[in-house]
Scaffold this motif. Structure first.
Motif, mmCIF file in Angstrom:
data_model
loop_
_atom_site.group_PDB
_atom_site.id
_atom_site.type_symbol
_atom_site.label_atom_id
_atom_site.label_comp_id
_atom_site.label_asym_id
_atom_site.label_seq_id
_atom_site.Cartn_x
_atom_site.Cartn_y
_atom_site.Cartn_z
ATOM 1 N N VAL A 20 -31.339 -11.773 0.214
ATOM 2 C CA VAL A 20 -30.026 -11.370 -0.313
ATOM 3 C C VAL A 20 -29.226 -10.546 0.697
ATOM 4 N N ARG A 21 -29.736 -10.405 1.903
ATOM 5 C CA ARG A 21 -29.088 -9.536 2.881
ATOM 6 C C ARG A 21 -27.677 -9.977 3.235
ATOM 7 N N ASN A 22 -27.384 -11.263 3.216
ATOM 8 C CA ASN A 22 -26.050 -11.730 3.588
ATOM 9 C C ASN A 22 -25.156 -12.010 2.394
ATOM 10 N N LEU A 23 -25.635 -11.705 1.201
ATOM 11 C CA LEU A 23 -24.824 -11.903 -0.003
ATOM 12 C C LEU A 23 -23.970 -10.666 -0.257
ATOM 13 N N PRO A 24 -22.809 -10.837 -0.897
ATOM 14 C CA PRO A 24 -21.989 -9.670 -1.242
ATOM 15 C C PRO A 24 -22.771 -8.730 -2.171
ATOM 16 N N HIS A 25 -22.657 -7.440 -1.923
ATOM 17 C CA HIS A 25 -23.403 -6.460 -2.716
ATOM 18 C C HIS A 25 -23.134 -6.601 -4.208
ATOM 19 N N GLY A 26 -21.914 -6.906 -4.573
ATOM 20 C CA GLY A 26 -21.547 -6.995 -5.985
ATOM 21 C C GLY A 26 -22.197 -8.147 -6.726
ATOM 22 N N GLY A 27 -22.682 -9.165 -6.017
ATOM 23 C CA GLY A 27 -23.270 -10.317 -6.680
ATOM 24 C C GLY A 27 -24.771 -10.430 -6.559
ATOM 25 N N ARG A 28 -25.391 -9.521 -5.839
ATOM 26 C CA ARG A 28 -26.828 -9.634 -5.587
ATOM 27 C C ARG A 28 -27.660 -9.565 -6.860
ATOM 28 N N ASP A 30 -26.907 -10.262 -9.955
ATOM 29 C CA ASP A 30 -26.765 -11.454 -10.786
ATOM 30 C C ASP A 30 -27.626 -12.600 -10.255
ATOM 31 N N ILE A 31 -27.640 -12.773 -8.950
ATOM 32 C CA ILE A 31 -28.437 -13.845 -8.343
ATOM 33 C C ILE A 31 -29.929 -13.564 -8.522
ATOM 34 N N PHE A 33 -31.281 -11.710 -10.915
ATOM 35 C CA PHE A 33 -31.588 -11.869 -12.342
ATOM 36 C C PHE A 33 -31.728 -13.339 -12.717
ATOM 37 N N ALA A 34 -30.891 -14.212 -12.137
ATOM 38 C CA ALA A 34 -31.006 -15.652 -12.413
ATOM 39 C C ALA A 34 -32.367 -16.171 -11.948
ATOM 40 N N ASN A 35 -32.842 -15.688 -10.808
ATOM 41 C CA ASN A 35 -34.162 -16.083 -10.316
ATOM 42 C C ASN A 35 -35.272 -15.515 -11.184
ATOM 43 N N LEU A 36 -35.114 -14.280 -11.636
ATOM 44 C CA LEU A 36 -36.109 -13.681 -12.527
ATOM 45 C C LEU A 36 -36.220 -14.479 -13.817
ATOM 46 N N ASP A 37 -35.082 -14.920 -14.324
ATOM 47 C CA ASP A 37 -35.052 -15.664 -15.580
ATOM 48 C C ASP A 37 -35.808 -16.983 -15.471
ATOM 49 N N GLN A 38 -35.882 -17.548 -14.278
ATOM 50 C CA GLN A 38 -36.557 -18.830 -14.074
ATOM 51 C C GLN A 38 -38.058 -18.692 -13.838
ATOM 52 N N LEU A 39 -38.528 -17.465 -13.613
ATOM 53 C CA LEU A 39 -39.961 -17.267 -13.351
ATOM 54 C C LEU A 39 -40.778 -17.521 -14.609
ATOM 55 N N ARG A 40 -41.831 -18.276 -14.443
ATOM 56 C CA ARG A 40 -42.802 -18.458 -15.523
ATOM 57 C C ARG A 40 -43.811 -17.307 -15.440
ATOM 58 N N PRO A 41 -44.510 -17.016 -16.534
ATOM 59 C CA PRO A 41 -45.530 -15.981 -16.469
ATOM 60 C C PRO A 41 -46.500 -16.240 -15.312
#
Length: 88
Positions: A20-28, A30-31, A33-41
């Motif tokens: 996430v180093r090159n992503l805008p700070h304001g959107g990190r 959200d991105i 959290f979207a990845n966390l939401d896709q994680l299976r146990p």
């Protein structure tokens, strides 16, 4: 003549990394959290960041207490590598 068969022991694949180093700070968040939401146990991915993501840890714990486990593989000063695992 006999042939010997050698089986290698299966190893778990390395977890995906989310840089996430090159992503805008304001959107990190959200991105992430979207990845966390896709994680299976039991699933894991590693965040690569240019600063300590501790505020994200606090926010994650407030939203989903006990759902994710954090570790620090690398803790600065230029790179933080933090695996996040969804509790099973």
């Amino acid at each position: 003549m006999s042939l010997e068969t050698h089986q290698s022991s299966p190893t778990a694949p390395a977890p995906d990394e989310l840089d996430v180093r090159n992503l805008p700070h304001g959107g990190r968040h959200d991105i992430i959290f979207a990845n966390l939401d896709q994680l299976r146990p039991g699933g894991t991915f590693v965040i690569l960041n240019d600063h300590d993501p501790r505020p994200l840890l606090y926010q994650t714990e407030a939203l989903w207490p006990g759902r994710y486990e954090w570790n620090y593989l690398e803790a600065g000063p230029l790179l933080w590598r933090v695996p996040i695992t969804r509790a099973g």
